[in-house]
Design a protein around this motif. Sequence first.
Motif, PDB file in Angstrom:
ATOM      1  N   LYS A 146      -5.003  23.394  -5.981  1.00 19.23           N
ATOM      2  CA  LYS A 146      -3.647  22.855  -5.850  1.00 19.23           C
ATOM      3  C   LYS A 146      -3.681  21.428  -5.296  1.00 19.23           C
ATOM      4  CE  LYS A 146       0.802  24.048  -3.757  1.00 19.23           C
ATOM      5  NZ  LYS A 146       1.171  22.791  -3.199  1.00 19.23           N
ATOM      6  N   MET A 147      -2.866  20.561  -5.882  1.00 18.07           N
ATOM      7  CA  MET A 147      -2.753  19.178  -5.415  1.00 18.07           C
ATOM      8  C   MET A 147      -1.823  19.135  -4.198  1.00 18.07           C
ATOM      9  SD  MET A 147      -4.471  17.132  -7.569  1.00 18.07           S
ATOM     10  CE  MET A 147      -3.717  15.560  -7.868  1.00 18.07           C
ATOM     11  N   HIS A 148      -2.075  18.200  -3.279  1.00 19.06           N
ATOM     12  CA  HIS A 148      -1.263  18.072  -2.073  1.00 19.06           C
ATOM     13  C   HIS A 148      -0.052  17.173  -2.269  1.00 19.06           C
ATOM     14  CE1 HIS A 148      -5.160  19.420  -0.407  1.00 19.06           C
ATOM     15  NE2 HIS A 148      -4.372  20.120   0.373  1.00 19.06           N
ATOM     16  N   VAL A 149      -0.034  16.402  -3.345  1.00 18.23           N
ATOM     17  CA  VAL A 149       1.107  15.534  -3.632  1.00 18.23           C
ATOM     18  C   VAL A 149       1.775  16.013  -4.903  1.00 18.23           C
ATOM     19  CG1 VAL A 149       0.155  13.510  -2.480  1.00 18.23           C
ATOM     20  CG2 VAL A 149      -0.312  13.859  -4.884  1.00 18.23           C
ATOM     21  N   GLU A 150       3.035  15.630  -5.050  1.00 22.36           N
ATOM     22  CA  GLU A 150       3.765  16.000  -6.262  1.00 22.36           C
ATOM     23  C   GLU A 150       4.624  14.827  -6.706  1.00 22.36           C
ATOM     24  OE1 GLU A 150       7.377  18.491  -4.226  1.00 22.36           O
ATOM     25  OE2 GLU A 150       5.504  19.544  -4.587  1.00 22.36           O
ATOM     26  N   MET A 179       0.831  -1.197   0.000  1.00 20.87           N
ATOM     27  CA  MET A 179       0.000   0.000   0.000  1.00 20.87           C
ATOM     28  C   MET A 179       0.867   1.249   0.000  1.00 20.87           C
ATOM     29  SD  MET A 179      -3.150  -1.122   2.487  1.00 20.87           S
ATOM     30  CE  MET A 179      -2.209  -0.923   3.954  1.00 20.87           C
ATOM     31  N   LYS A 180       2.153   1.084  -0.327  1.00 25.57           N
ATOM     32  CA  LYS A 180       3.060   2.220  -0.448  1.00 25.57           C
ATOM     33  C   LYS A 180       3.492   2.335  -1.897  1.00 25.57           C
ATOM     34  CE  LYS A 180       6.254   1.117   2.566  1.00 25.57           C
ATOM     35  NZ  LYS A 180       7.384   1.196   3.497  1.00 25.57           N
ATOM     36  N   GLY A 181       3.712   3.576  -2.339  1.00 22.60           N
ATOM     37  CA  GLY A 181       4.151   3.767  -3.703  1.00 22.60           C
ATOM     38  C   GLY A 181       4.780   5.119  -3.913  1.00 22.60           C
ATOM     39  N   GLU A 182       5.332   5.287  -5.115  1.00 21.07           N
ATOM     40  CA  GLU A 182       5.958   6.550  -5.506  1.00 21.07           C
ATOM     41  C   GLU A 182       5.088   7.223  -6.561  1.00 21.07           C
ATOM     42  OE1 GLU A 182      10.034   8.288  -7.550  1.00 21.07           O
ATOM     43  OE2 GLU A 182       9.822   6.142  -7.236  1.00 21.07           O
ATOM     44  N   VAL A 183       4.857   8.513  -6.382  1.00 25.88           N
ATOM     45  CA  VAL A 183       4.056   9.278  -7.338  1.00 25.88           C
ATOM     46  C   VAL A 183       4.889   9.500  -8.592  1.00 25.88           C
ATOM     47  CG1 VAL A 183       2.850  11.445  -7.755  1.00 25.88           C
ATOM     48  CG2 VAL A 183       2.745  10.388  -5.488  1.00 25.88           C
ATOM     49  N   ILE A 184       4.363   9.073  -9.725  1.00 22.01           N
ATOM     50  CA  ILE A 184       5.041   9.197 -11.016  1.00 22.01           C
ATOM     51  C   ILE A 184       4.572  10.453 -11.760  1.00 22.01           C
ATOM     52  CG2 ILE A 184       5.452   8.050 -13.238  1.00 22.01           C
ATOM     53  CD1 ILE A 184       6.676   6.601 -10.821  1.00 22.01           C
ATOM     54  N   ALA A 185       3.273  10.749 -11.680  1.00 17.91           N
ATOM     55  CA  ALA A 185       2.728  11.932 -12.353  1.00 17.91           C
ATOM     56  C   ALA A 185       1.480  12.400 -11.608  1.00 17.91           C
ATOM     57  CB  ALA A 185       2.370  11.597 -13.800  1.00 17.91           C
ATOM     58  N   VAL A 186       1.190  13.692 -11.711  1.00 21.73           N
ATOM     59  CA  VAL A 186       0.070  14.310 -11.008  1.00 21.73           C
ATOM     60  C   VAL A 186      -0.735  15.145 -11.991  1.00 21.73           C
ATOM     61  CG1 VAL A 186      -0.547  15.909  -9.159  1.00 21.73           C
ATOM     62  CG2 VAL A 186       1.419  14.423  -8.884  1.00 21.73           C
ATOM     63  N   GLY A 187      -2.068  15.052 -11.893  1.00 20.69           N
ATOM     64  CA  GLY A 187      -2.944  15.862 -12.728  1.00 20.69           C
ATOM     65  C   GLY A 187      -2.966  17.316 -12.262  1.00 20.69           C
ATOM     66  N   LEU A 206      -0.709   2.386 -10.930  1.00 22.00           N
ATOM     67  CA  LEU A 206      -2.064   2.637 -10.444  1.00 22.00           C
ATOM     68  C   LEU A 206      -2.453   4.061 -10.796  1.00 22.00           C
ATOM     69  CD1 LEU A 206      -1.841   1.193  -6.842  1.00 22.00           C
ATOM     70  CD2 LEU A 206      -3.325   0.360  -8.623  1.00 22.00           C
ATOM     71  N   VAL A 207      -3.668   4.234 -11.284  1.00 25.64           N
ATOM     72  CA  VAL A 207      -4.242   5.564 -11.473  1.00 25.64           C
ATOM     73  C   VAL A 207      -5.314   5.700 -10.400  1.00 25.64           C
ATOM     74  CG1 VAL A 207      -5.488   7.112 -13.009  1.00 25.64           C
ATOM     75  CG2 VAL A 207      -3.813   5.528 -13.950  1.00 25.64           C
ATOM     76  N   MET A 208      -5.160   6.687  -9.512  1.00 24.40           N
ATOM     77  CA  MET A 208      -6.104   6.859  -8.412  1.00 24.40           C
ATOM     78  C   MET A 208      -6.391   8.328  -8.184  1.00 24.40           C
ATOM     79  SD  MET A 208      -3.686   6.141  -5.089  1.00 24.40           S
ATOM     80  CE  MET A 208      -3.030   4.632  -5.720  1.00 24.40           C
ATOM     81  N   ARG A 209      -7.469   8.595  -7.490  1.00 23.45           N
ATOM     82  CA  ARG A 209      -7.795   9.963  -7.106  1.00 23.45           C
ATOM     83  C   ARG A 209      -6.920  10.370  -5.930  1.00 23.45           C
ATOM     84  NH1 ARG A 209     -11.837  12.368  -9.509  1.00 23.45           N
ATOM     85  NH2 ARG A 209     -13.391  11.151 -10.585  1.00 23.45           N
ATOM     86  N   GLU A 210      -6.672  11.650  -5.809  1.00 23.92           N
ATOM     87  CA  GLU A 210      -5.864  12.153  -4.700  1.00 23.92           C
ATOM     88  C   GLU A 210      -6.519  11.797  -3.362  1.00 23.92           C
ATOM     89  OE1 GLU A 210      -3.488  16.183  -3.473  1.00 23.92           O
ATOM     90  OE2 GLU A 210      -5.536  16.409  -4.211  1.00 23.92           O
ATOM     91  N   ASP A 211      -7.856  11.707  -3.314  1.00 29.96           N
ATOM     92  CA  ASP A 211      -8.570  11.358  -2.095  1.00 29.96           C
ATOM     93  C   ASP A 211      -8.233   9.952  -1.583  1.00 29.96           C
ATOM     94  OD1 ASP A 211      -9.814  13.787  -2.256  1.00 29.96           O
ATOM     95  OD2 ASP A 211     -11.693  13.006  -3.076  1.00 29.96           O
TER      96      ASP A 211
END
Length: 96
Positions: A56-60, A36-44, A83-88
């Motif tokens: 503004k998004m809270h993750v980058e 359940m851990k991962g690295e953010v690759i891209a943000v909308g 994984l493609v997921m919502r920021e929520d």
Amino acid sequence: MKLKPLGDRVLVKRLEQEEVTKGGIIIPDSAKEKPMKGEVIAVGPGKLDDKGSHMKMHVEKGNLVLFNKYAGTEIKIDDDELLVMREDDILAVIEA
């Protein structure tokens, strides 16, 4: 292939889980839960507010995150499972 998430969606690559416990027991693939851990690759660009501006998004990109167990949609691109997921669906950012 390059992906750019839309809205408040985030592209995450799962981090591999350890295969050996502290006691030296090797865990087979069939008994492992997906991490359940991962690295953010891209943000909308973020959600649109009532005025039509992006919030503004809270993750980058590059953040290590903890997310819900059943979060997102799994996709496979260039032999990478993402994984493609919502920021929520992201519970926390892991700080070093």
